[in-house]
Design a protein around this motif. Structure first.
Motif: not given
Ligand SMILES: NC(=O)c1ccc[n+]([C@@H]2O[C@H](COP(=O)([O-])OP(=O)(O)OC[C@H]3O[C@@H](n4cnc5c(N)ncnc54)[C@H](O)[C@@H]3O)[C@@H](O)[C@H]2O)c1
Length: 334
Positions: A186, A314-315, A318, A321-322
């Motif tokens: 991330p 996971r990246t 992220w 959400e960003n």
């Protein structure tokens, strides 16, 4: 590493910001030195008002900035600030050499004066194009000619490593060198192969498949790197040593791009990219870049734990959400 005073250069950057967060979570008082003002340091957004974060804007090339910033009671300085990314080495190798070599010299002068332990972030690039993989910490460095600008980064980092060994001899400076292997995760700027491919795939664009995707890498999730940094900082046994911090699992780029397309549910496909044609001799890509990881494992108990598929997921989660990350400009093609 808990409840200490620590310094981090390059704390607004990708690896630096993850390290800063972790250090804050462990109750440390963290002093960050970076050339980017805090208001513009998007990576530190979540922690910018943390009571234990102290932020100093300065340029490594100015010894007086470093003198003003220095915390005499700090137990360690994580020196991560650097020019990073091949397009910079090619566009302006002189600034790279100045920032890495002169900047690090300034850091070491202050560290020697106050006897502060230095954790220096070096790179797998240091081994150059040595074809004998995997590389141990003692492996030879095999580099190309100096007119090929891409070697300015590996050479500059190697000069810093020489300075560290020299300082240890001269004044007993405590230090640890960590050589990272292809970090991703991330917040990484979308200039690098994993971050750029995720960025493109999630915007419905085509990631680039370099040179038929045969090149291999050992991608290391940023959380593993941060754990390694914390370990070396707290380990007396690591003193005066260099450690590879890298995942031992080798993957080819075709697999990486296809996995990113699959995990982002992208239908865009990829675009072939011929580095020789685009960059000419300046590029000189390294076909295989693989660490030996036994030293870190035996002496520090460190091993990369997060494998590529999980790290990519996971990246990507992220990023979902960003959205700001997807809205920033991509600064480079390739
Ligand atoms: N990301 C990787 O895959 C990787 C691999 C090997 C080594 N490394 C090393 O890890 C360290 C961190 O890399 P990153 O990916 O977080 O890079 P990054 O570019 O995200 O962070 C570097 C930081 O250094 C700062 N900086 C640059 N010039 C400066 C100057 N003159 N004065 C003060 N600050 C300055 C930048 O503003 C930035 O915040 C670097 O030393 C890099 O060489 C990274």
């Amino acid at each position: 590493m808990e409840n200490s005073v620590v310094m981090v250069t390059g704390g607004a950057g990708f690896v630096g910001s993850h390290l800063v967060e972790s250090l804050l979570n462990n109750g440390n008082k963290v002093y960050v030195f970076d050339v980017i003002p805090l208001e513009q340091a998007r990576n530190l957004h979540e922690v910018r008002n943390h009571e234990n974060l102290h932020y100093f804007v300065g340029d490594l090339r100015k010894q007086e900035d470093i003198e003003q910033f220095w915390q005499k009671d700090a137990s360690v300085i994580f020196h991560l600030a650097s020019v990073v990314g091949i397009r910079h080495y090619i566009a302006d190798p002189l600034s790279l050499v100045d920032i890495v070599v002169i900047g690090t010299r300034h850091i070491l002068t202050a560290a020697a004066k106050y006897n502060t332990k230095v954790v220096f972030s070096s790179t797998s690039e240091i081994y150059g194009k040595n074809p004998e993989v995997p590389w141990s910490e003692e492996s030879d460095r095999v580099l190309g000619p100096t007119y090929v600008d891409r070697w300015s980064y590996a050479t500059s980092k190697a000069v810093c490593e020489h300075m560290l060994y020299g300082m240890k001899k001269q004044c007993g400076l405590p230090f640890v060198i960590v050589r990272f292997f292809n970090v991703y995760g991330p917040r990484q700027n979308p200039d690098f192969v994993v971050s750029q491919s995720i960025y493109k795939a999630m915007r419905g664009e085509q990631p680039l498949l370099y040179d038929d995707g045969k090149t291999t890498r050992c991608f290391t999730f940023v959380e593993d790197i941060v754990r390694g940094l914390m370990l070396v900082a707290g380990s007396p046994e690591a003193n005066g040593q260099a450690f590879n911090l890298g995942n031992s699992v080798e993957v080819n780029m075709r697999y990486v791009i296809e996995t990113i397309l699959e995990k982002t549910c992208s239908k865009s496909g990829y675009q072939e990219f011929n580095t020789g044609k685009e960059y000419g001799k300046q590029y000189e890509d390294i076909i295989r870049r693989i660490p030996k990881v036994e030293k870190a494992e035996e002496r520090l108990g460190w091993r990369a734990e997060i494998q590529l598929e999980e790290g990519l997921l996971r990246t990507i989660d992220w990023v979902r959400e960003n959205q700001w990350w997807l809205e920033q400009g991509e600064s480079v093609k390739g």
